[in-house]
Design a protein around this motif. Structure first.
Motif, PDB file in Angstrom:
ATOM      1  N   UNK A 107       0.062   5.646   7.494  1.00 15.43           N
ATOM      2  CA  UNK A 107      -0.021   6.289   8.806  1.00 15.43           C
ATOM      3  C   UNK A 107      -1.290   5.841   9.529  1.00 15.43           C
ATOM      4  N   UNK A 108      -2.412   5.842   8.810  1.00  9.90           N
ATOM      5  CA  UNK A 108      -3.676   5.437   9.413  1.00  9.90           C
ATOM      6  C   UNK A 108      -3.633   3.975   9.848  1.00  9.90           C
ATOM      7  N   UNK A 109      -3.089   3.119   9.005  1.00 10.60           N
ATOM      8  CA  UNK A 109      -3.042   1.685   9.290  1.00 10.60           C
ATOM      9  C   UNK A 109      -2.267   1.394  10.570  1.00 10.60           C
ATOM     10  N   UNK A 110      -1.063   1.942  10.670  1.00 12.89           N
ATOM     11  CA  UNK A 110      -0.246   1.648  11.850  1.00 12.89           C
ATOM     12  C   UNK A 110      -0.770   2.365  13.091  1.00 12.89           C
ATOM     13  N   UNK A 111      -1.306   3.544  12.927  1.00 13.39           N
ATOM     14  CA  UNK A 111      -1.892   4.254  14.062  1.00 13.39           C
ATOM     15  C   UNK A 111      -3.076   3.479  14.631  1.00 13.39           C
ATOM     16  N   UNK A 112      -3.898   2.891  13.761  1.00 10.29           N
ATOM     17  CA  UNK A 112      -5.039   2.085  14.206  1.00 10.29           C
ATOM     18  C   UNK A 112      -4.582   0.943  15.127  1.00 10.29           C
ATOM     19  N   UNK A 113      -3.427   0.383  14.854  1.00 14.73           N
ATOM     20  CA  UNK A 113      -2.958  -0.816  15.557  1.00 14.73           C
ATOM     21  C   UNK A 113      -2.032  -0.509  16.727  1.00 14.73           C
ATOM     22  N   UNK A 114      -1.749   0.761  16.950  1.00 17.96           N
ATOM     23  CA  UNK A 114      -0.870   1.160  18.042  1.00 17.96           C
ATOM     24  C   UNK A 114      -1.632   1.194  19.364  1.00 17.96           C
ATOM     25  N   UNK A 115      -0.979   0.730  20.427  1.00 18.39           N
ATOM     26  CA  UNK A 115      -1.537   0.785  21.776  1.00 18.39           C
ATOM     27  C   UNK A 115      -0.452   1.273  22.729  1.00 18.39           C
TER      28      UNK A 115
ATOM     29  N   UNK B 209       0.817  -1.213   0.000  1.00 17.15           N
ATOM     30  CA  UNK B 209       0.000   0.000   0.000  1.00 17.15           C
ATOM     31  C   UNK B 209       0.851   1.263   0.000  1.00 17.15           C
ATOM     32  N   UNK B 210       2.049   1.209  -0.546  1.00 19.28           N
ATOM     33  CA  UNK B 210       2.930   2.384  -0.583  1.00 19.28           C
ATOM     34  C   UNK B 210       3.310   2.695  -2.026  1.00 19.28           C
ATOM     35  N   UNK B 211       2.500   3.518  -2.728  1.00 19.96           N
ATOM     36  CA  UNK B 211       2.815   3.866  -4.120  1.00 19.96           C
ATOM     37  C   UNK B 211       4.200   4.495  -4.239  1.00 19.96           C
TER      38      UNK B 211
ATOM     39  N   UNK C 268       6.202  10.129   9.561  1.00 22.56           N
ATOM     40  CA  UNK C 268       4.785  10.354   9.862  1.00 22.56           C
ATOM     41  C   UNK C 268       4.180   9.123  10.533  1.00 22.56           C
ATOM     42  N   UNK C 269       4.613   7.949  10.095  1.00 23.69           N
ATOM     43  CA  UNK C 269       4.115   6.709  10.697  1.00 23.69           C
ATOM     44  C   UNK C 269       4.583   6.593  12.144  1.00 23.69           C
ATOM     45  N   UNK C 270       5.881   6.750  12.363  1.00 21.88           N
ATOM     46  CA  UNK C 270       6.407   6.586  13.725  1.00 21.88           C
ATOM     47  C   UNK C 270       5.837   7.642  14.670  1.00 21.88           C
TER      48      UNK C 270
ATOM     49  N   UNK D 186      -7.671   1.326   0.132  1.00 25.89           N
ATOM     50  CA  UNK D 186      -7.923   1.194   1.570  1.00 25.89           C
ATOM     51  C   UNK D 186      -8.802   0.001   1.937  1.00 25.89           C
ATOM     52  N   UNK D 187      -9.581  -0.519   0.964  1.00 22.64           N
ATOM     53  CA  UNK D 187     -10.454  -1.656   1.257  1.00 22.64           C
ATOM     54  C   UNK D 187      -9.628  -2.852   1.707  1.00 22.64           C
ATOM     55  N   UNK D 188     -10.021  -3.431   2.833  1.00 19.16           N
ATOM     56  CA  UNK D 188      -9.287  -4.549   3.380  1.00 19.16           C
ATOM     57  C   UNK D 188      -8.005  -4.153   4.091  1.00 19.16           C
ATOM     58  N   UNK D 189      -7.855  -2.871   4.348  1.00 19.19           N
ATOM     59  CA  UNK D 189      -6.625  -2.353   4.955  1.00 19.19           C
ATOM     60  C   UNK D 189      -6.927  -1.549   6.219  1.00 19.19           C
TER      61      UNK D 189
END
Length: 385
Positions: free
Chosen positions: A49-57, A38-40, A93-95, A374-377
């Motif tokens: 950024x959204x994907x990894x942020x969603x999974x961060x705790x 998912x990285x053009x 941005x991800x980190x 983004x579908x499935x991501x």
């Protein structure tokens, strides 16, 4: 998205602190590295950024998808890199998003070796000239794999330098550490596995020789960013991309012994999947008996990660692979200090919450694992909206 599949509550001990490197994890449910494409243009963007942020705790550890260390490291579409300035800026941005939620994140570093399709301007590098049969599954045009060049010493020095620089770039990008992808039949595995590595020099033959170049890479990364920031992923029973070894316990037992000396952040082991290794029950039984005899152990120890864990006395061990029940038993039996999940984390961004409280789990859609949108991501529903 698809519906719920099951409820599964993990033991309370999985949600206790664990020291890894200089990090104090608050729980032991870890995001396993999952290629998502998912990285053009190989640059992480807002979707990542959204994907990894969603999974961060808070206090949780994420290990990113495998990331190319140089232009020659791989050619798969939409896979990110860490060798250009815009890639480093994208990963920042991800980190930042992960750290804003109190989480930790390691970047997995990737060199595919003989596995790319024959489309690159670079001839792939490997331990030998043994070409991978068939066509690359990541290429829609069914292009065959390229014939690799057996690496010479200058190639090895160059790749070690690239790994060291990639590790340094990752720290600049804000990562808490890096994981070397030494599993699944890619470059490192191509040196370790004796069915691929047929060299007659000091990098082939004995276990010590076959491990020499992988350990050179490991040491280059340690020198670059410090042992406390370096982890490694190994698949002793991987049987992926044509990689296999005649004596996994001898080969990876030696590797684990050498890693233990280096006092690194962790070792990440992939659970053996028996159905990938044997076509018949007779083959499985023959392996189990022979393996146990070589180890001087009971047959119950064969085809488990237990012997490696016993070598890694002071190194935290993360285990991935298999289903939830397999993972739970591995943890309860003391074969793992933490558990990494791929498919379950893909479909459940809030997986630690669900496993702690026994909440229903979303079912993943395998057909969407590598699609571009983004579908499935990022659109799987959360347990608590």
């Amino acid at each position: 998205m698809s519906g719920y599949v099951e409820n599964f509550k993990m033991p309370a001990s999985l949600f206790t602190p664990l020291r890894i490197g200089n990090m104090e994890l608050s729980h032991r449910v870890i995001l396993a590295p999952c290629t998502r494409c998912r990285s053009p243009e190989q640059v992480p963007g807002d979707l990542n950024v959204e994907y990894y942020s969603q999974r961060a705790t808070k206090g949780g550890l994420l290990i990113t998808e495998a990331t190319f260390i140089s232009p020659r490291a791989g050619t798969f579409a939409r896979v990110p890199g860490i060798f250009e300035k815009d890639q480093i800026e994208g990963w920042k941005e991800v980190t930042s998003a992960v750290h804003a939620k109190g989480g930790y994140v390691f970047l997995q570093l990737w060199y595919t070796g003989r596995c790319p399709p024959d489309v690159s301007e670079y001839q792939p590098l490997s331990s030998s000239n043994k070409r991978l049969e068939g066509c690359c599954p990541f290429n829609p045009n069914q292009i065959p794999f390229a014939e690799p060049k057996p690496m010479d010493l200058e190639d090895m020095k160059q790749v070690c330098s690239e790994y060291g620089q990639a590790a340094s770039n990752a720290v600049v990008a804000g990562f808490d550490g890096v994981e070397i992808h030494a599993a699944n039949g890619y470059l490192i595995d191509q040196f370790l596995c004796d069915n691929i590595n047929d060299r007659q020099d000091e990098f082939g033959g004995s276990v010590e020789n076959r491990a020499r170049f992988p350990l050179m890479i490991f040491d280059a990364m340690i020198q670059s960013v410090g042992a406390h920031r370096v982890g490694i992923r190994l698949s002793p029973f991987g049987n992926v991309h044509g990689a296999a070894d005649s004596d996994p316990y001898a080969t990876w037992g030696y590797v684990c012994k050498e890693i233990e000396k280096r006092k690194v952040a962790y070792v990440h082991l992939v659970e053996p999947r028996h159905h990938d290794l044997f076509q018949t029950t007779e083959q499985k039984l023959a392996f189990l008996k022979g393996s146990a005899a070589r180890m001087g152990r009971d047959v119950e120890d064969a085809l488990t990660l237990r012997p490696f864990k016993q070598v890694l006395k002071s190194t935290p061990t993360i285990v991935a692979g298999g289903g939830l029940e397999t993972a739970m038993n591995t943890f309860l039996e003391g074969e793992a200090d933490a558990l990494a999940f791929g498919r379950f984390f893909i479909a459940n961004a809030d997986l630690p919450l669900r496993l702690q409280h026994g909440l229903p789990l979303n079912k993943w859609d395998r057909s969407l694992f590598y699609t571009p949108g983004p579908t499935g991501y990022t659109d799987y529903p959360l347990a608590v909206a």
